[in-house]
Scaffold this active site. Structure first.
Site, PDB file in Angstrom:
ATOM      1  N   GLU A 244     -27.737 -25.831 -20.763  1.00 33.84           N
ATOM      2  CA  GLU A 244     -27.660 -26.686 -19.565  1.00 33.84           C
ATOM      3  C   GLU A 244     -29.000 -26.561 -18.864  1.00 33.84           C
ATOM      4  OE1 GLU A 244     -25.169 -28.658 -18.987  1.00 33.84           O
ATOM      5  OE2 GLU A 244     -24.091 -27.887 -20.721  1.00 33.84           O
ATOM      6  N   CYS A 278     -29.745 -28.706 -10.149  1.00 34.64           N
ATOM      7  CA  CYS A 278     -30.161 -29.359 -11.397  1.00 34.64           C
ATOM      8  C   CYS A 278     -29.927 -30.851 -11.328  1.00 34.64           C
ATOM      9  CB  CYS A 278     -29.438 -28.741 -12.586  1.00 34.64           C
ATOM     10  SG  CYS A 278     -27.658 -28.773 -12.406  1.00 34.64           S
TER      11      CYS A 278
HETATM   12  P1  NAD Z   1     -35.158 -19.861 -16.202  1.00 39.09           P
HETATM   13  O1  NAD Z   1     -35.108 -20.589 -17.471  1.00 39.09           O
HETATM   14  O2  NAD Z   1     -36.470 -19.341 -15.741  1.00 39.09           O
HETATM   15  O3  NAD Z   1     -34.169 -18.609 -16.207  1.00 39.09           O
HETATM   16  C1  NAD Z   1     -32.790 -18.752 -16.484  1.00 39.09           C
HETATM   17  C2  NAD Z   1     -32.256 -17.433 -17.011  1.00 39.09           C
HETATM   18  O4  NAD Z   1     -32.840 -17.169 -18.277  1.00 39.09           O
HETATM   19  C3  NAD Z   1     -32.581 -16.224 -16.143  1.00 39.09           C
HETATM   20  O5  NAD Z   1     -31.460 -15.389 -16.099  1.00 39.09           O
HETATM   21  C4  NAD Z   1     -33.722 -15.559 -16.905  1.00 39.09           C
HETATM   22  O6  NAD Z   1     -33.836 -14.165 -16.671  1.00 39.09           O
HETATM   23  C5  NAD Z   1     -33.311 -15.829 -18.326  1.00 39.09           C
HETATM   24  N1  NAD Z   1     -34.399 -15.765 -19.318  1.00 39.09           N
HETATM   25  C6  NAD Z   1     -35.736 -15.862 -19.119  1.00 39.09           C
HETATM   26  N2  NAD Z   1     -36.392 -15.772 -20.310  1.00 39.09           N
HETATM   27  C7  NAD Z   1     -35.446 -15.636 -21.269  1.00 39.09           C
HETATM   28  C8  NAD Z   1     -35.484 -15.535 -22.696  1.00 39.09           C
HETATM   29  N3  NAD Z   1     -36.628 -15.541 -23.367  1.00 39.09           N
HETATM   30  N4  NAD Z   1     -34.310 -15.424 -23.366  1.00 39.09           N
HETATM   31  C9  NAD Z   1     -33.129 -15.446 -22.693  1.00 39.09           C
HETATM   32  N5  NAD Z   1     -33.025 -15.534 -21.350  1.00 39.09           N
HETATM   33  C10 NAD Z   1     -34.174 -15.637 -20.637  1.00 39.09           C
HETATM   34  O7  NAD Z   1     -34.518 -20.852 -15.116  1.00 39.09           O
HETATM   35  P2  NAD Z   1     -34.451 -20.639 -13.549  1.00 39.09           P
HETATM   36  O8  NAD Z   1     -35.821 -20.826 -12.997  1.00 39.09           O
HETATM   37  O9  NAD Z   1     -33.692 -19.398 -13.255  1.00 39.09           O
HETATM   38  O10 NAD Z   1     -33.518 -21.866 -13.113  1.00 39.09           O
HETATM   39  C11 NAD Z   1     -33.994 -23.121 -12.735  1.00 39.09           C
HETATM   40  C12 NAD Z   1     -33.776 -24.111 -13.844  1.00 39.09           C
HETATM   41  O11 NAD Z   1     -32.407 -24.147 -14.204  1.00 39.09           O
HETATM   42  C13 NAD Z   1     -34.123 -25.528 -13.430  1.00 39.09           C
HETATM   43  O12 NAD Z   1     -34.833 -26.154 -14.460  1.00 39.09           O
HETATM   44  C14 NAD Z   1     -32.757 -26.193 -13.264  1.00 39.09           C
HETATM   45  O13 NAD Z   1     -32.765 -27.588 -13.434  1.00 39.09           O
HETATM   46  C15 NAD Z   1     -31.967 -25.492 -14.316  1.00 39.09           C
HETATM   47  N6  NAD Z   1     -30.537 -25.586 -14.041  1.00 39.09           N
HETATM   48  C16 NAD Z   1     -29.767 -26.355 -14.872  1.00 39.09           C
HETATM   49  C17 NAD Z   1     -28.408 -26.498 -14.610  1.00 39.09           C
HETATM   50  C18 NAD Z   1     -27.530 -27.332 -15.503  1.00 39.09           C
HETATM   51  O14 NAD Z   1     -26.316 -27.137 -15.464  1.00 39.09           O
HETATM   52  N7  NAD Z   1     -28.067 -28.254 -16.293  1.00 39.09           N
HETATM   53  C19 NAD Z   1     -27.839 -25.846 -13.519  1.00 39.09           C
HETATM   54  C20 NAD Z   1     -28.660 -25.090 -12.701  1.00 39.09           C
HETATM   55  C21 NAD Z   1     -30.002 -24.955 -12.974  1.00 39.09           C
END
Ligand code: NAD
Length: 509
Positions: A244, A278
């Site tokens: 997502e 998002c």
């Molecule tokens: P991010 O991708 O930086 O981090 C998300 C999670 O992934 C965190 O817990 C992080 O620690 C973890 N992570 C980081 N590197 C990783 C790796 N290599 N392997 C596995 N996990 C890892 O995202 P963010 O900055 O926390 O969130 C913002 C983003 O999330 C925005 O792009 C937003 O649009 C999206 N978002 C999407 C939805 C949806 O349902 N489509 C909902 C909310 C947020």
């Protein structure tokens, strides 16, 4: 200033992170980054706990999990306190997370016995057999979540995965770990089997370790950049996953829209949660004949929004400093290419925290970063277009496809435009909504994700649809079994000619 920053490593030699409140910059707490070995141990514990849980009837799992509801209602202020402390968001927005979690828990627990019940399907050709589909648990599900709705986005997939009979290891964002711990506290109150649900804290390295830990599914919510890495690792390990990811949601305002409602919807859709949703409205296409009137309303309503850290206000801070930098970069790029800042356009100098003023831009075009890349902040670019066809063409001219909204008094037209928008979901005469509409499947197309969560299909996606075909009559042999013969071949050819070669055969097959 980093809101999450390295803290001094203790004698154990394990890395630690320190958190600050993004609204006040006050120091909150520290936590230890859990290692690959910690994650593997958690998954092992979860694996041991899962069979006992899976053996329960779905309704019983639901009965146990919904024991959390009275506590969530009773302790709502405490839950909101934790969310507000680490996100700085207005209390109504934090409460909306708890409310959404309560709704999801009750909705799925009540309906899971039906959604996950075995189904018997008549076989259209093999009439001597019976097909049963059984929704079997997967095992251990790894859930990785972001910081923008740190409680709800962790709680909802967790309870769905648990209802489907799985164990769960949750890795919340390092920016908002304590809302993840809150999920654990809530579920501890219902006394799940030991190890069935665990939270591992840490940064990207902990998340990556969870992906590699041998879980049976990864449910990831976050950025496109990280989603790609998670998808690659899951592909390598042959682990099923949902992604997502981010969006760049368009808003289409037709000439016959109710402009007052559309303007209110634009402002709420763009600035709630400081634009860190998002499905935030990230770009507006308004047809020429109503563009001035619509824009005027949006600018006035935006300028009236209040920012703050306590008391009554509408718009909170950015939660993560890096996101604030992205917002500043997008606005600077738009200004340099000729966009006009109609209100906002800078950090709010009245607050110490990560506040960016709600910003409306006009005079934008599709080459600007603010129109093509996810901003994820309180910025609303408005573009004037000739007509609805141009609006649709530009809305679809994006690598993202998460959600969209269309505004018109003609509902049929609204639905027609909605079907032509390339996005996972669309809302007509309202905004965002989709994730919170529990019945609705949710998930993006294009770069916005793979797979869907929520609704009946979302709940089932935490299980494997096992096909069980049962022979009904126990004949000693089957026509297709050995021995083969010329006679059998000729008979099969006759069957083919009749079943798919005649109108009656096609009608009956
Ligand atoms: P991010 O991708 O930086 O981090 C998300 C999670 O992934 C965190 O817990 C992080 O620690 C973890 N992570 C980081 N590197 C990783 C790796 N290599 N392997 C596995 N996990 C890892 O995202 P963010 O900055 O926390 O969130 C913002 C983003 O999330 C925005 O792009 C937003 O649009 C999206 N978002 C999407 C939805 C949806 O349902 N489509 C909902 C909310 C947020």
């Amino acid at each position: 200033m980093a809101i999450v920053e390295p803290a001094s490593t203790e004698a154990s030699g394990r890395p630690r992170l320190r958190l600050r409140n993004p609204a006040t910059l006050e120091l909150l707490d520290e936590f230890e980054v859990q290692s690959e070995a910690d994650v593997r141990a958690a998954v092992e514990r979860a694996r041991k706990a899962q069979p006992e849980w899976a053996a329960l009837k779905v309704a019983e799992r639901g009965r146990i999990l919904t024991r959390a509801l009275p506590m969530m209602v009773e302790r709502q202020e405490d839950l909101v306190d934790v969310i507000v402390r680490e996100t700085g968001k207005p209390r109504p927005e934090a409460l909306a997370e708890v409310l959404g979690a309560c709704d999801a828990l009750q909705f799925y627990a009540k309906r899971a016995p039906k959604f996950l019940a075995d189904r018997t399907m008549p076989m259209h050709l093999l009439r001597t057999k019976k097909l049963r589909i059984a929704y079997r648990p997967l095992g251990v599900v790894g859930i990785i979540t972001p910081w923008n709705f740190p409680f709800m986005l962790a709680f909802n997939p967790t309870i769905q995965a648990l209802l489907a009979g799985n164990a769960v290891v949750l890795k919340p964002s390092e920016v908002t770990p304590f809302s993840g711990v809150l999920v654990q506290e809530v579920l501890r109150s219902v006394r799940l089997p030991d190890g069935l649900f665990q939270v591992v804290l840490g940064d990207g390295s902990t998340g990556a370790a969870l992906v590699e830990s041998g879980v049976q599914k990864i449910c990831f919510t976050g950025s496109v950049r990280t989603g790609r890495k998670v998808g690659e690792a899951c592909g390598r390990n042959l682990v099923p996953f949902t992604l997502e990811l981010g969006g760049k949601d368009p808003m289409i305002v037709c000439a016959d829209a109710d402009l007052e409602r559309a303007a209110n919807g634009a402002v709420y859709g763009a600035f709630s949660n400081a634009g860190q949703v998002c499905v935030s409205t990230e770009r507006v296409y308004v047809v020429d004949e109503v563009a001035d009137a619509f824009t005027q309303k949006v600018v006035e309503k935006t300028a009236a929004l209040r920012q703050g850290a306590e008391g009554e206000f509408e718009v909170g801070p950015m939660i993560w400093p890096s996101q604030l930098e992205i917002v500043e970069r997008h606005v600077a790029d738009a200004k340099a290419r000729g966009a006009e800042v109609r209100t906002g356009g800078r950090r709010n100098p009245d607050h110490p925290g990560l506040f960016y003023e709600p910003t409306v831009l006009t005079g934008v075009d599709h080459d600007m970063t603010v129109m093509c890349e996810e901003t994820f902040g309180p910025v609303l670019p408005i573009m004037r277009v000739r007509d609805e066809d141009e609006a649709l063409r530009l809305a679809n001219d994006s690598r993202y496809g998460l959600n969209a909204n269309v505004w018109t008094r003609d509902r049929r037209k609204g639905e027609r435009i909605a079907k032509a928008v390339q996005s996972g979901s669309v809302v007509v005469n309202d905004c965002m909504l989709t994730y919170g509409a529990t019945e609705s499947p949710f998930g993006g197309v294009k770069d916005s994700g793979i797979g869907q969560v929520n609704g009946e299909a979302g709940l089932r996606s935490f299980s494997h649809a096992q096909s069980i075909i049962i022979d009904r009559f126990g004949a000693k042999t089957e026509f297709l079994w050995y021995p083969y013969s010329v006679k059998k071949l000729a008979w099969l050819q006759r069957v083919m000619r009749w079943v798919w070669g005649t109108p009656l055969g096609r009608l009956l097959s």
